[in-house]
Design a protein around this motif. Structure first.
Motif, PDB file in Angstrom:
ATOM      1  N   VAL A  42       0.940  -1.275   0.114  1.00  0.00           N
ATOM      2  CA  VAL A  42      -0.129   0.020   0.127  1.00  0.00           C
ATOM      3  C   VAL A  42       0.795   1.245   0.171  1.00  0.00           C
ATOM      4  O   VAL A  42       1.873   1.362   0.704  1.00  0.00           O
ATOM      5  CB  VAL A  42      -0.793   0.036   1.172  1.00  0.00           C
ATOM      6  N   MET A  43       0.642   2.291  -1.008  1.00  0.00           N
ATOM      7  CA  MET A  43       1.427   3.299  -0.994  1.00  0.00           C
ATOM      8  C   MET A  43       0.567   4.578  -0.638  1.00  0.00           C
ATOM      9  O   MET A  43      -0.614   4.690  -1.103  1.00  0.00           O
ATOM     10  CB  MET A  43       1.950   3.584  -2.601  1.00  0.00           C
ATOM     11  N   PHE A  44       1.099   5.707  -0.152  1.00  0.00           N
ATOM     12  CA  PHE A  44       0.546   7.044  -0.167  1.00  0.00           C
ATOM     13  C   PHE A  44       1.627   7.939  -0.190  1.00  0.00           C
ATOM     14  O   PHE A  44       2.649   7.882   0.306  1.00  0.00           O
ATOM     15  CB  PHE A  44      -0.063   7.039   1.305  1.00  0.00           C
ATOM     16  N   LEU A  45       1.388   8.834  -1.142  1.00  0.00           N
ATOM     17  CA  LEU A  45       2.280  10.198  -1.493  1.00  0.00           C
ATOM     18  C   LEU A  45       3.588   9.678  -1.665  1.00  0.00           C
ATOM     19  O   LEU A  45       4.637  10.389  -1.033  1.00  0.00           O
ATOM     20  CB  LEU A  45       1.971  11.126  -0.424  1.00  0.00           C
ATOM     21  N   GLY A  46       4.003   8.483  -2.224  1.00  0.00           N
ATOM     22  CA  GLY A  46       5.211   8.220  -2.520  1.00  0.00           C
ATOM     23  C   GLY A  46       5.902   7.469  -1.428  1.00  0.00           C
ATOM     24  O   GLY A  46       6.992   6.929  -1.565  1.00  0.00           O
ATOM     25  N   HIS A  47       5.221   6.970  -0.584  1.00  0.00           N
ATOM     26  CA  HIS A  47       5.724   6.245   0.751  1.00  0.00           C
ATOM     27  C   HIS A  47       5.094   4.878   0.744  1.00  0.00           C
ATOM     28  O   HIS A  47       3.802   4.903   0.497  1.00  0.00           O
ATOM     29  CB  HIS A  47       5.584   7.150   2.002  1.00  0.00           C
ATOM     30  N   ILE A  48       5.658   3.700   1.198  1.00  0.00           N
ATOM     31  CA  ILE A  48       4.878   2.630   1.598  1.00  0.00           C
ATOM     32  C   ILE A  48       4.497   2.625   2.914  1.00  0.00           C
ATOM     33  O   ILE A  48       5.078   2.941   3.862  1.00  0.00           O
ATOM     34  CB  ILE A  48       6.054   1.578   1.340  1.00  0.00           C
ATOM     35  N   CYS A  49       3.300   2.239   2.984  1.00  0.00           N
ATOM     36  CA  CYS A  49       2.419   2.393   4.344  1.00  0.00           C
ATOM     37  C   CYS A  49       2.477   0.883   4.978  1.00  0.00           C
ATOM     38  O   CYS A  49       2.816   0.746   6.067  1.00  0.00           O
ATOM     39  CB  CYS A  49       1.143   2.938   4.420  1.00  0.00           C
ATOM     40  N   GLU A  50       2.347  -0.106   4.215  1.00  0.00           N
ATOM     41  CA  GLU A  50       2.360  -1.565   4.606  1.00  0.00           C
ATOM     42  C   GLU A  50       2.460  -2.358   3.466  1.00  0.00           C
ATOM     43  O   GLU A  50       1.911  -2.300   2.252  1.00  0.00           O
ATOM     44  CB  GLU A  50       0.863  -1.519   5.135  1.00  0.00           C
ATOM     45  N   ILE A  51       2.919  -3.601   3.778  1.00  0.00           N
ATOM     46  CA  ILE A  51       2.953  -4.685   2.936  1.00  0.00           C
ATOM     47  C   ILE A  51       2.838  -5.883   3.842  1.00  0.00           C
ATOM     48  O   ILE A  51       3.070  -6.270   4.864  1.00  0.00           O
ATOM     49  CB  ILE A  51       4.684  -4.879   2.425  1.00  0.00           C
ATOM     50  N   ALA A  52       1.917  -6.804   3.034  1.00  0.00           N
ATOM     51  CA  ALA A  52       1.243  -7.877   3.921  1.00  0.00           C
ATOM     52  C   ALA A  52       0.731  -8.782   2.909  1.00  0.00           C
ATOM     53  O   ALA A  52       0.474  -8.624   1.847  1.00  0.00           O
ATOM     54  CB  ALA A  52       0.252  -7.393   4.859  1.00  0.00           C
ATOM     55  N   PRO A  53       0.930 -10.012   3.427  1.00  0.00           N
ATOM     56  CA  PRO A  53       0.038 -11.238   2.354  1.00  0.00           C
ATOM     57  C   PRO A  53      -1.441 -10.656   2.248  1.00  0.00           C
ATOM     58  O   PRO A  53      -2.025 -10.231   3.241  1.00  0.00           O
ATOM     59  CB  PRO A  53      -0.028 -12.625   3.482  1.00  0.00           C
ATOM     60  N   LYS A  54      -1.924 -11.027   1.310  1.00  0.00           N
ATOM     61  CA  LYS A  54      -3.449 -10.671   0.839  1.00  0.00           C
ATOM     62  C   LYS A  54      -4.479 -10.951   1.992  1.00  0.00           C
ATOM     63  O   LYS A  54      -5.271 -10.037   2.662  1.00  0.00           O
ATOM     64  CB  LYS A  54      -3.701 -11.190  -0.240  1.00  0.00           C
TER      65      LYS A  54
END
Length: 326
Positions: free
Chosen positions: A228-240
């Motif tokens: 998940v991205m917001f304004l050029g930054h990664i907020c979260e990465i997770a298994p679906k």
């Protein structure tokens, strides 16, 4: 399968991409210090609002755009500092499927020549006849009839044009394909056909996808992991499954809450809605880039940028994880 036992195909560290605005000292911060790992054989989905930097990140990862800073490693080789000559043999192993299947195909070229172009560029076949045979094989693989070999893009529907674009992308048997919103320009009835085709090709050819999108229903169908991205930054990465069941980052929670409900009895349920304007990528806010819209923001969020931290087999960048119920 744990991340430790999976083979890393591509890895970005501190990847940044800025665009000059023409004004002295001013730049658009499209991608800001991204750390990202893509594992061989997976589909990693990249989601976020329009303008958050998803497509720019995808293109920068495969050097369609030059990085401002940071590094990208592909199959153990650092590619950001390579010359064009050094990168050429790696380029064929990284391909892209574009959002608009009409704009991405040359209207002056037949289907045969569109699909044959990468084969001829890399001298894959030893004769024109062999190239044509390979083009027909690729057309069959994506479900385009052989009798359409000498037709032009304007003679096809949007779904057929996207199949042609996919055939071109797999022509050189790449390891990684960046799919930049490949179904967003298609009718809903056609989207499922193209998504199923991408899944079938992934299994058949052992492909790895970076799938860029904004439709979370599509992402839920196609992805193994979600970034998940917001304004050029990664907020979260997770298994679906974990991300959809219990998001860690407030922004992810708001995105999931915005999914339209098919059940008419649930449409009137209270749903969280983001307030405030999206900050400008030219003038990023201090601290967490999401704090201007986050209802949980504290003074720390306004002054200190959160780093992407591991929480089990997922990662998130938020100061308050574990302190609030999302």
């Amino acid at each position: 399968m744990s991340e430790q036992s999976r083979e890393v195909l591509l890895q970005a560290r501190g990847l940044t991409k800025n665009f000059e605005t023409g004004r002295k000292g001013q730049a658009i911060h499209a991608v800001s210090g991204v750390d990202l790992t893509i594992y061989r054989g997976e589909t990693l989905a990249l989601v976020g609002e329009s303008g958050c930097g998803k497509s720019t990140l995808g293109r920068t990862l495969i050097r369609m755009l030059p990085a401002t800073s940071g590094t990208v490693t592909f199959e153990g080789q650092e590619i950001t500092s390579m010359t064009e000559k050094q990168f050429r043999p790696i380029r064929r192993r990284m391909q892209m499927v574009f959002q608009d299947p009409y704009a991405s195909l040359d209207p002056r070229m037949t289907v045969r020549n569109i699909i044959a172009e990468p084969l001829e560029t890399y001298h894959v076949c030893d004769s024109r006849e062999a190239t044509t045979r390979r083009v027909l094989e690729l057309m069959k693989a994506v479900g385009v009839p052989a009798e359409f070999l000498n037709r032009y893009p304007h003679q096809f529907s949007g779904g057929q044009r996207q199949r042609i674009g996919i055939a071109r992308a797999i022509a050189l048997q790449p390891e990684l394909i960046v799919c930049d919103e490949p179904v967003s320009a298609l009718d809903v009835s056609v989207q499922s056909q193209v998504l199923n085709l991408l899944k079938d090709l992934q299994e058949q050819y052992g492909l790895t996808y970076l799938f860029i999108g904004h439709d979370l229903s599509v992402i839920n169908f196609i992805a193994d992991r979600v970034c998940v991205m917001f304004l050029g930054h990664i907020c979260e990465i997770a298994p679906k499954e974990e991300l959809y069941a219990k998001p860690l980052h407030p922004y992810t929670s708001f995105l999931l809450d915005a999914i339209p409900q098919a059940d008419p009895h649930r449409r009137d349920e209270h749903r969280k809605v983001l307030s405030g304007e999206i900050p400008s990528p030219v003038d990023l806010p201090s601290g967490c880039c999401f704090h201007t819209r986050c209802p949980y923001a504290t003074d720390r969020c306004r002054t200190e940028r959160p780093v992407l931290k591991a929480y089990g087999d997922r990662m998130a960048a938020c100061h308050r994880i574990g302190e609030i119920a999302l």
